[in-house]
Design a protein around this motif. Structure first.
Motif, mmCIF file in Angstrom:
data_model
loop_
_atom_site.group_PDB
_atom_site.id
_atom_site.type_symbol
_atom_site.label_atom_id
_atom_site.label_comp_id
_atom_site.label_asym_id
_atom_site.label_seq_id
_atom_site.Cartn_x
_atom_site.Cartn_y
_atom_site.Cartn_z
ATOM 1 N N UNK A 89 4.775 11.354 -2.272
ATOM 2 C CA UNK A 89 4.427 11.649 -0.881
ATOM 3 C C UNK A 89 3.175 12.510 -0.833
ATOM 4 N N UNK A 90 2.175 12.066 -0.082
ATOM 5 C CA UNK A 90 0.924 12.827 0.072
ATOM 6 C C UNK A 90 1.220 14.151 0.774
ATOM 7 N N UNK A 91 0.632 15.219 0.283
ATOM 8 C CA UNK A 91 0.901 16.547 0.838
ATOM 9 C C UNK A 91 0.501 16.657 2.309
ATOM 10 N N UNK A 92 -0.430 15.817 2.744
ATOM 11 C CA UNK A 92 -0.874 15.877 4.130
ATOM 12 C C UNK A 92 0.159 15.392 5.121
ATOM 13 N N UNK A 93 1.147 14.638 4.665
ATOM 14 C CA UNK A 93 2.185 14.115 5.559
ATOM 15 C C UNK A 93 3.554 14.698 5.234
ATOM 16 N N UNK A 94 3.637 15.456 4.139
ATOM 17 C CA UNK A 94 4.931 15.923 3.628
ATOM 18 C C UNK A 94 5.727 16.725 4.653
ATOM 19 N N UNK A 95 5.063 17.594 5.399
ATOM 20 C CA UNK A 95 5.764 18.495 6.302
ATOM 21 C C UNK A 95 6.526 17.750 7.392
ATOM 22 N N UNK A 96 5.975 16.639 7.860
ATOM 23 C CA UNK A 96 6.667 15.858 8.887
ATOM 24 C C UNK A 96 7.524 14.746 8.283
ATOM 25 N N UNK A 151 17.918 9.386 4.265
ATOM 26 C CA UNK A 151 18.603 9.226 2.983
ATOM 27 C C UNK A 151 20.061 9.692 3.064
ATOM 28 N N UNK A 152 20.313 10.691 3.882
ATOM 29 C CA UNK A 152 21.696 11.132 4.091
ATOM 30 C C UNK A 152 22.505 10.004 4.727
ATOM 31 N N UNK A 153 21.916 9.346 5.710
ATOM 32 C CA UNK A 153 22.596 8.231 6.375
ATOM 33 C C UNK A 153 22.799 7.057 5.422
ATOM 34 N N UNK A 154 21.897 6.904 4.450
ATOM 35 C CA UNK A 154 21.964 5.777 3.509
ATOM 36 C C UNK A 154 22.735 6.113 2.245
ATOM 37 N N UNK A 155 23.214 7.363 2.127
ATOM 38 C CA UNK A 155 23.995 7.752 0.963
ATOM 39 C C UNK A 155 23.195 7.923 -0.303
ATOM 40 N N UNK A 156 21.920 8.261 -0.180
ATOM 41 C CA UNK A 156 21.035 8.407 -1.338
ATOM 42 C C UNK A 156 20.892 9.878 -1.701
ATOM 43 N N UNK A 157 21.070 10.203 -2.970
ATOM 44 C CA UNK A 157 20.872 11.560 -3.473
ATOM 45 C C UNK A 157 19.425 11.710 -3.929
ATOM 46 N N UNK A 158 18.791 12.806 -3.531
ATOM 47 C CA UNK A 158 17.382 13.026 -3.843
ATOM 48 C C UNK A 158 17.218 13.989 -5.014
ATOM 49 N N UNK A 159 16.246 13.695 -5.868
ATOM 50 C CA UNK A 159 15.879 14.554 -6.993
ATOM 51 C C UNK A 159 14.440 14.991 -6.742
ATOM 52 N N UNK A 160 14.280 16.249 -6.317
ATOM 53 C CA UNK A 160 13.009 16.701 -5.754
ATOM 54 C C UNK A 160 12.216 17.573 -6.707
ATOM 55 N N UNK A 161 10.873 17.435 -6.649
ATOM 56 C CA UNK A 161 10.010 18.328 -7.419
ATOM 57 C C UNK A 161 9.903 19.669 -6.699
ATOM 58 N N UNK A 198 18.896 2.893 -11.152
ATOM 59 C CA UNK A 198 19.746 1.724 -10.909
ATOM 60 C C UNK A 198 20.970 2.090 -10.070
ATOM 61 N N UNK A 199 20.792 3.061 -9.203
ATOM 62 C CA UNK A 199 21.883 3.556 -8.363
ATOM 63 C C UNK A 199 21.256 4.279 -7.174
ATOM 64 N N UNK A 200 22.113 4.854 -6.318
ATOM 65 C CA UNK A 200 21.610 5.496 -5.098
ATOM 66 C C UNK A 200 21.106 6.912 -5.381
ATOM 67 N N UNK A 201 20.103 6.998 -6.242
ATOM 68 C CA UNK A 201 19.395 8.238 -6.552
ATOM 69 C C UNK A 201 17.901 7.946 -6.440
ATOM 70 N N UNK A 202 17.135 8.925 -5.976
ATOM 71 C CA UNK A 202 15.707 8.716 -5.756
ATOM 72 C C UNK A 202 14.932 9.989 -6.090
ATOM 73 N N UNK A 203 13.922 9.857 -6.937
ATOM 74 C CA UNK A 203 13.027 10.981 -7.219
ATOM 75 C C UNK A 203 12.022 11.119 -6.077
ATOM 76 N N UNK A 204 11.701 12.366 -5.715
ATOM 77 C CA UNK A 204 10.691 12.630 -4.683
ATOM 78 C C UNK A 204 9.697 13.648 -5.231
ATOM 79 N N UNK A 205 8.417 13.311 -5.144
ATOM 80 C CA UNK A 205 7.361 14.208 -5.628
ATOM 81 C C UNK A 205 6.230 14.256 -4.609
ATOM 82 N N UNK A 206 5.761 15.453 -4.300
ATOM 83 C CA UNK A 206 4.603 15.624 -3.421
ATOM 84 C C UNK A 206 3.343 15.618 -4.272
ATOM 85 N N UNK A 207 2.354 14.807 -3.876
ATOM 86 C CA UNK A 207 1.092 14.712 -4.622
ATOM 87 C C UNK A 207 -0.061 15.168 -3.736
ATOM 88 N N UNK A 208 -1.103 15.665 -4.380
ATOM 89 C CA UNK A 208 -2.245 16.193 -3.630
ATOM 90 C C UNK A 208 -3.068 15.085 -2.997
#
Length: 417
Positions: free
Chosen positions: A261-268, A277-287, A314-324
């Motif tokens: 995710x670009x840092x310019x849009x991350x806040x919104x 993701x809560x509604x979709x049952x996905x667990x987030x793994x955040x930087x 291969x399951x309902x897990x998703x990595x999230x990283x903010x990039x410059x």
């Protein structure tokens, strides 16, 4: 045992190479019909495989790949019928012309010969490979995982029944049913009979085949797939694509595993992502940059571990990283991607073009889900694999990927000067 299977497959491949498209389609139609008519037998075998796999602690992702349902089996049969409708590439003249010497030269598509496929808990692969090999005039030797041996045996029985009834040798499609791993190592050395080997499984299987095989190997199917959300992306359409890419069927290799995710849009964007993701049952793994904002939302979130960027969930897990910026996003994909499928969500043509030109994956997308990397979705019919390498075949491997070509010269008592 394998030596005889190889001899029989090679002999069968010579007969297959002579069949017309009509003759091959007749076999395929018979296979599709029998898959439906004998569905109960196949589903009972599959149920036994699933029960044993569950007792042995197989993961939910792998169980999902293993399990057949009446709807999935009908879908497999329909895929075989779709292959009937595809143009037969065998015999196609790729190019050619008249040389100054008077020799008329053409390059014509021909079958590869014998295809070996090693795969894990994916019973659909048995039919996909068989149908594509039949359509292209090849023979096949299949080695499914021990988790699927009953399902594979029941399926191959149906395929061989159709072959024999159509006057072809059962050895056109053979399966190694023994779970003995020594047989895999033996198969890897059968270059006298097998012309191409395709492993469909985890990184360990691919490494084994690359290092030990004396047969040309097509590797792929490991998908650490990324979606980049740049600072011009529209939130609602972006979330719709991400939900599809992550949740439609999480156990597949074209499912998104990391969101950049670009840092310019991350806040919104991140609060909206957390809600969705809560509604979709996905667990987030955040930087560390995205963690504080995501922790305030309803989605379950944990700090990402460095090694998780290199693995398929291969399951309902998703990595999230903010990039410059886009440079950092592309750099991350180059370091952690597997050259499978990657996408950018943007409203900027410049960024779209940069992504397409600079991300070296077998499939790249602009404002679309990574879930499209599939032979049927690409209009190829069933696929034998998704290749992430560059020689011979790349991306979903349909019919043409199971052919090679020969040069044919027509002369008029022509000699070289």
């Amino acid at each position: 045992m394998l030596e005889q299977m190889g001899k029989d497959a090679k002999a069968a491949s010579y007969k297959m190479a002579l069949l017309s498209s009509q003759e091959k389609n007749r076999v395929l139609q018979r296979i599709a019909d029998y898959l439906e008519e004998q569905a109960e037998e196949i589903l009972i075998a599959n149920e036994q495989d699933v029960l044993e796999a569950r007792r042995n602690g197989l993961s939910e992702a792998m169980l999902d790949r293993l399990q057949l349902t009446p709807a999935r089996l009908k879908g497999i049969a329909d895929d075989v019928r779709q292959v009937c409708n595809l143009a037969d590439p065998v015999g196609q003249v790729i190019d050619g012309g008249l040389l100054d010497s008077g020799l008329r030269l053409e390059r014509r598509r021909v079958p590869l010969g014998v295809i070996g496929v090693i795969y894990e808990a994916r019973p659909n692969v048995t039919v996909d490979v068989a149908s594509l090999c039949l359509k292209t005039g090849n023979a096949a030797i299949l080695r499914g995982g021990k988790e699927t041996w009953r399902t594979n045996a029941a399926t191959v029985k149906v395929i061989q029944q159709a072959l024999v009834e159509c006057g072809l040798p059962a050895a056109v499609v053979q399966a190694i049913e023994s779970p003995d791993r020594a047989l895999v190592n033996e198969l890897l050395k059968m270059d006298r009979y097998v012309d191409m080997l395709i492993p469909r499984g985890g990184a360990g299987l691919h490494k084994l085949c690359r290092e030990q095989s004396t047969i040309p190997v097509i590797t792929g199917g490991i998908g650490v797939c990324h979606i980049v959300v740049d600072d011009t992306a529209e939130i609602e359409p972006a979330l719709k694509i991400i939900v599809n890419a992550k949740t439609q069927r999480p156990s597949t290799c074209n499912t998104v595993e990391t969101l950049l995710v670009h840092q310019g849009i991350a806040q919104t964007f991140l609060p909206a992502l957390s809600k969705q993701m809560a509604e979709s049952g996905v667990m987030l793994h955040a930087d560390e940059k995205s963690l504080p904002q995501l922790q305030n939302g309803p989605a379950e979130v944990v700090p990402v571990k460095a090694e998780e960027y290199d693995d398929e969930w291969l399951s309902l897990h998703l990595n999230v990283k903010v990039v410059a910026d886009l440079d950092e996003a592309i750099g991350h994909i180059r370091e952690h991607g597997t050259q499978h499928s990657d996408a950018i969500l943007t409203r900027t043509l410049r960024n779209a073009n940069r992504f397409v030109n600079e991300v070296d994956s077998s499939a790249v997308y602009v404002n679309a889900s990574t879930r499209f990397t599939d032979g049927a979705q690409f209009g190829l019919g069933a696929e034998v694999a998704v290749s992430t390498q560059k020689l011979h075949a790349r991306g979903p491997m349909g019919l043409e990927a199971l052919t090679t070509y020969k040069w044919i010269g027509f002369g008029d008592d022509t000699i070289r000067a």
